[in-house]
Design a protein around this motif. Structure first.
Motif, mmCIF file in Angstrom:
data_model
loop_
_atom_site.group_PDB
_atom_site.id
_atom_site.type_symbol
_atom_site.label_atom_id
_atom_site.label_comp_id
_atom_site.label_asym_id
_atom_site.label_seq_id
_atom_site.Cartn_x
_atom_site.Cartn_y
_atom_site.Cartn_z
ATOM 1 N N UNK A 440 0.828 -1.206 0.000
ATOM 2 C CA UNK A 440 0.000 0.000 0.000
ATOM 3 C C UNK A 440 0.863 1.256 0.000
ATOM 4 N N UNK A 441 1.958 1.202 0.746
ATOM 5 C CA UNK A 441 2.801 2.393 0.889
ATOM 6 C C UNK A 441 3.576 2.674 -0.398
ATOM 7 N N UNK A 442 4.131 1.638 -1.013
ATOM 8 C CA UNK A 442 4.830 1.843 -2.288
ATOM 9 C C UNK A 442 3.858 2.287 -3.383
ATOM 10 N N UNK A 443 2.626 1.752 -3.345
ATOM 11 C CA UNK A 443 1.624 2.187 -4.317
ATOM 12 C C UNK A 443 1.285 3.653 -4.116
ATOM 13 N N UNK A 444 1.126 4.066 -2.858
ATOM 14 C CA UNK A 444 0.813 5.467 -2.567
ATOM 15 C C UNK A 444 1.946 6.387 -3.011
ATOM 16 N N UNK A 445 3.185 5.937 -2.830
ATOM 17 C CA UNK A 445 4.331 6.745 -3.258
ATOM 18 C C UNK A 445 4.340 6.943 -4.764
ATOM 19 N N UNK A 446 3.865 5.965 -5.501
ATOM 20 C CA UNK A 446 3.849 6.032 -6.965
ATOM 21 C C UNK A 446 2.615 6.742 -7.507
ATOM 22 N N UNK A 447 1.490 6.626 -6.819
ATOM 23 C CA UNK A 447 0.216 7.141 -7.330
ATOM 24 C C UNK A 447 -0.181 8.493 -6.750
ATOM 25 N N UNK A 448 0.286 8.782 -5.522
ATOM 26 C CA UNK A 448 -0.142 9.973 -4.773
ATOM 27 C C UNK A 448 -1.654 9.951 -4.516
ATOM 28 N N UNK A 449 -2.202 8.770 -4.419
ATOM 29 C CA UNK A 449 -3.588 8.528 -4.031
ATOM 30 C C UNK A 449 -3.673 7.076 -3.582
ATOM 31 N N UNK A 450 -4.746 6.669 -2.914
ATOM 32 C CA UNK A 450 -4.851 5.269 -2.501
ATOM 33 C C UNK A 450 -4.921 4.337 -3.707
ATOM 34 N N UNK A 451 -4.247 3.215 -3.622
ATOM 35 C CA UNK A 451 -4.286 2.227 -4.701
ATOM 36 C C UNK A 451 -5.706 1.721 -4.895
ATOM 37 N N UNK A 452 -6.085 1.568 -6.158
ATOM 38 C CA UNK A 452 -7.419 1.077 -6.488
ATOM 39 C C UNK A 452 -8.475 2.148 -6.553
ATOM 40 N N UNK A 453 -8.162 3.351 -6.080
ATOM 41 C CA UNK A 453 -9.132 4.457 -6.085
ATOM 42 C C UNK A 453 -8.864 5.358 -7.280
ATOM 43 N N UNK A 454 -9.154 4.839 -8.462
ATOM 44 C CA UNK A 454 -8.831 5.576 -9.686
ATOM 45 C C UNK A 454 -9.655 6.840 -9.853
ATOM 46 N N UNK A 455 -10.772 6.933 -9.127
ATOM 47 C CA UNK A 455 -11.605 8.135 -9.224
ATOM 48 C C UNK A 455 -11.136 9.242 -8.291
ATOM 49 N N UNK A 456 -10.122 8.974 -7.461
ATOM 50 C CA UNK A 456 -9.594 9.974 -6.534
ATOM 51 C C UNK A 456 -8.477 10.755 -7.206
ATOM 52 N N UNK A 457 -8.558 12.075 -7.145
ATOM 53 C CA UNK A 457 -7.528 12.917 -7.762
ATOM 54 C C UNK A 457 -6.227 12.817 -6.977
ATOM 55 N N UNK A 458 -5.102 12.598 -7.643
ATOM 56 C CA UNK A 458 -3.822 12.497 -6.931
ATOM 57 C C UNK A 458 -3.447 13.820 -6.259
ATOM 58 N N UNK A 459 -2.749 13.722 -5.152
ATOM 59 C CA UNK A 459 -2.254 14.896 -4.431
ATOM 60 C C UNK A 459 -0.869 15.230 -4.983
ATOM 61 N N UNK A 460 -0.757 16.335 -5.685
ATOM 62 C CA UNK A 460 0.510 16.773 -6.270
ATOM 63 C C UNK A 460 1.212 15.617 -6.992
ATOM 64 N N UNK A 461 0.638 15.163 -8.101
ATOM 65 C CA UNK A 461 1.176 13.980 -8.788
ATOM 66 C C UNK A 461 2.612 14.146 -9.262
ATOM 67 N N UNK A 462 3.085 15.359 -9.389
ATOM 68 C CA UNK A 462 4.476 15.551 -9.808
ATOM 69 C C UNK A 462 5.460 15.067 -8.733
ATOM 70 N N UNK A 463 4.959 14.801 -7.542
ATOM 71 C CA UNK A 463 5.815 14.305 -6.473
ATOM 72 C C UNK A 463 5.838 12.776 -6.403
ATOM 73 N N UNK A 464 5.243 12.113 -7.382
ATOM 74 C CA UNK A 464 5.219 10.652 -7.399
ATOM 75 C C UNK A 464 6.619 10.083 -7.617
ATOM 76 N N UNK A 465 6.912 8.974 -6.949
ATOM 77 C CA UNK A 465 8.161 8.257 -7.152
ATOM 78 C C UNK A 465 8.001 7.230 -8.264
ATOM 79 N N UNK A 466 9.096 6.853 -8.878
ATOM 80 C CA UNK A 466 9.069 5.741 -9.815
ATOM 81 C C UNK A 466 8.976 4.442 -9.017
ATOM 82 N N UNK A 467 8.684 3.350 -9.723
ATOM 83 C CA UNK A 467 8.607 2.052 -9.053
ATOM 84 C C UNK A 467 9.946 1.689 -8.414
ATOM 85 N N UNK A 468 11.023 1.969 -9.099
ATOM 86 C CA UNK A 468 12.339 1.643 -8.538
ATOM 87 C C UNK A 468 12.648 2.510 -7.319
#
Length: 532
Positions: A440-468
């Protein structure tokens, strides 16, 4: 090479050392002895070697949670889990359904202040749910504040404002009557000390169960941000029964007013260790939380709060940090607001360098110049992505963002900026503040929103980490933060055999699907700590 104790084979092994993609790994005496392909693994075998082919799985360095409260947490997560409560009506319904023995307490934890929708946090819903005669203690989600009932206030003798050593407070109305909202540890401890104690056997069982759940989530180690009360007894008792399934590095608290005796005690605790745990570091808090109005900001929040350091005299924090750093004790500081982060970095600039780098925890809002300063000082940034995705909304309508205002909320949880500017970034949960499942935490770092909640707008998506980057935050970056890059964090011969096995590749699986990955096996020190 000597024959292996354990050989694991899988379709992918991410070494994080940049040397290809092996499919077999050998372990002997707790360390990695060889990497290669399946066909060559036969050369590593001896008569007692255990060989396991994990098929279409992925092996990575063992996952390390950067911020955890194991012993404190088993005491804080008592009673009703209120983390799913979203409205006042939900809260009242949750409390009405709890049976309380005569003379007993109603306890709960995980309450989100957004439940009150911007209104003052008071004990009115508690009285409406269970009446005026039941003592109630509810820990808010940040564990920096609590909500208690009138009966609880009465039993604690709290009738009005109090003065504390730290920046804690008893919230009162215009008539100086307590509202039931207690900010920071010193304040809510006035009530918490009245709660019934868990027996030693129950606490051992709860901690053991917690460690098993962690290993089942692929965790091989964690940083404990406390070492208090019965921590020594608990870790010792569990190791008497066998190896811990998770390694621990513990940092005892240093609270305002600790004095020389308190600092000497922290120094003495640095010598404590077991087979898979050790005390190394000292944990400070420079401020509280934005949600509770106790963070330290350059400018007041929208309520006129969050204007002061948790230490009445910030110089006392700096002096204590300097004293401990001279004894090669790494300093770990909770700093959430921009003023708090700035003061901590200015303090760190004058500290002696320690074997393990100094750290800052949380770093929720800060301007760019502080990121550059942090990277230049070689300070570890420790962040918890689900604190952002679980409690902050992109439209700024949540309590955290409303208190800060748009300008400061727009520089929230700047994980990508930290990495891009060369800072060392470790990831974690801050359990029990948030769940510890690393998927859940790695997904949140990559998505900037909860995993599986595709209808939720990401919080500052430019701050997302890559998978690596997200995986590194749990592995190689975590090892560097502990000064252990030469012995762990990557899968190379001679490094510790701490391994996490994913049923799918965490680097190629879409972030929204990370929760669907299983952990078939977790290996700590060359021994299987979890096998599904």
């Amino acid at each position: 090479m000597s024959t292996a104790d354990l050989i694991l084979m899988a379709d992918r092994i991410h070494t994080l050392a940049g040397d290809g993609l092996p499919t077999a790994i050998a372990v002997a005496d707790g360390v990695i002895t060889a990497l290669g392909d399946r066909s060559g693994a036969r050369d590593w075998r001896g008569p007692c070697t255990e060989v396991i082919d994990l098929g279409d799985a992925t092996i990575t360095p063992g996952l390390v949670d950067g911020h955890f409260h194991p012993v404190m947490g088993i005491g804080l997560t008592r009673g009703v889990d209120l983390s799913g409560v979203r409205t006042i009506n939900d809260l009242e319904c949750a409390l009405r359904g709890v049976a309380v023995e005569p003379g007993g307490w109603l306890e709960g934890w995980g309450l989100d202040p957004n439940v009150f929708a911007g209104a003052p946090i008071t004990h009115e819903p508690l009285v409406a749910a269970v009446g005026p005669d039941i003592p109630v203690f509810l820990l808010l989600f940040d564990a920096h504040s609590a909500l208690v009932s009138p009966r609880a206030l009465e039993l604690a003798g709290i009738t009005g404002p109090r003065t504390f050593t730290s920046g804690a407070s008893v919230v009162c109305d215009a008539a100086r009557r307590p509202t039931g909202h207690l900010l920071e540890i010193e304040a809510f401890d006035l009530v918490r000390v009245l709660l019934p104690d868990d027996g030693p056997a129950d606490r051992r069982a709860r901690l053991a169960a917690l460690l098993r759940r962690m290993a089942a989530c692929g965790l091989t180690a964690a940083n404990a941000m406390d070492f208090e009360a019965d921590s020594l007894d608990l870790f010792g008792a569990l190791e008497d029964d066998g190896d811990l399934p998770v390694r621990w590095r513990c940092a005892p608290f240093v609270m305002p007013g600790a004095g020389r005796d308190g600092l000497d005690d922290v120094i003495a605790r640095q010598h404590l260790a077991g087979r898979r745990w050790e005390v190394r570091g000292a944990k400070f808090m420079i401020d509280g939380t934005i949600d509770g109005g106790t963070a330290w900001l350059d400018e007041p929040d929208s309520h006129g709060e969050s204007t002061a350091c948790l230490w009445p005299d910030p110089a006392g924090y700096a002096a204590a940090a300097r004293f401990l750093a001279r004894h090669d004790i790494p300093i770990v500081t909770h700093a959430i607001g921009d003023a708090g982060v700035r003061y901590v970095l200015d303090t760190y600039a004058g500290l002696a360098r320690t074997t393990v780098p100094h750290r800052i925890e949380h770093l929720e809002t800060m301007p760019t110049e502080l990121i550059d300063q942090l990277a230049a000082l070689d300070v570890t940034a420790s962040m918890q992505p689900t604190h952002c995705t679980g409690y902050v909304r992109a439209d700024h309508t949540d309590n955290w963002s409303t208190r800060l205002g748009k300008r400061r909320a727009d520089r929230a949880f700047r994980a990508r900026d930290l990495r891009d500017r060369g800072a060392r970034l470790v990831l974690g949960s801050d359990w029990p503040i948030a769940p510890f499942d690393p998927r859940e935490i790695m997904a949140a770092a990559r998505l900037r929103r909860p995993a599986g909640s595709r209808d939720v707008e990401p919080v500052l998506p430019e701050q997302a980490l890559t998978a690596r980057m997200a995986l590194e935050g749990y592995t190689s970056e975590a090892a560097a933060a502990e000064g252990l890059s030469d012995v762990t964090g990557r899968l190379i011969p001679g490094h510790a055999a701490d391994l996490t096995v994913f049923s799918r590749d965490p680097l190629t699986t879409p972030a929204d699907e990370l929760s669907e990955i299983d952990f078939p096996m977790t290996v700590v020190g060359g021994r299987i700590a979890h096998r599904s």
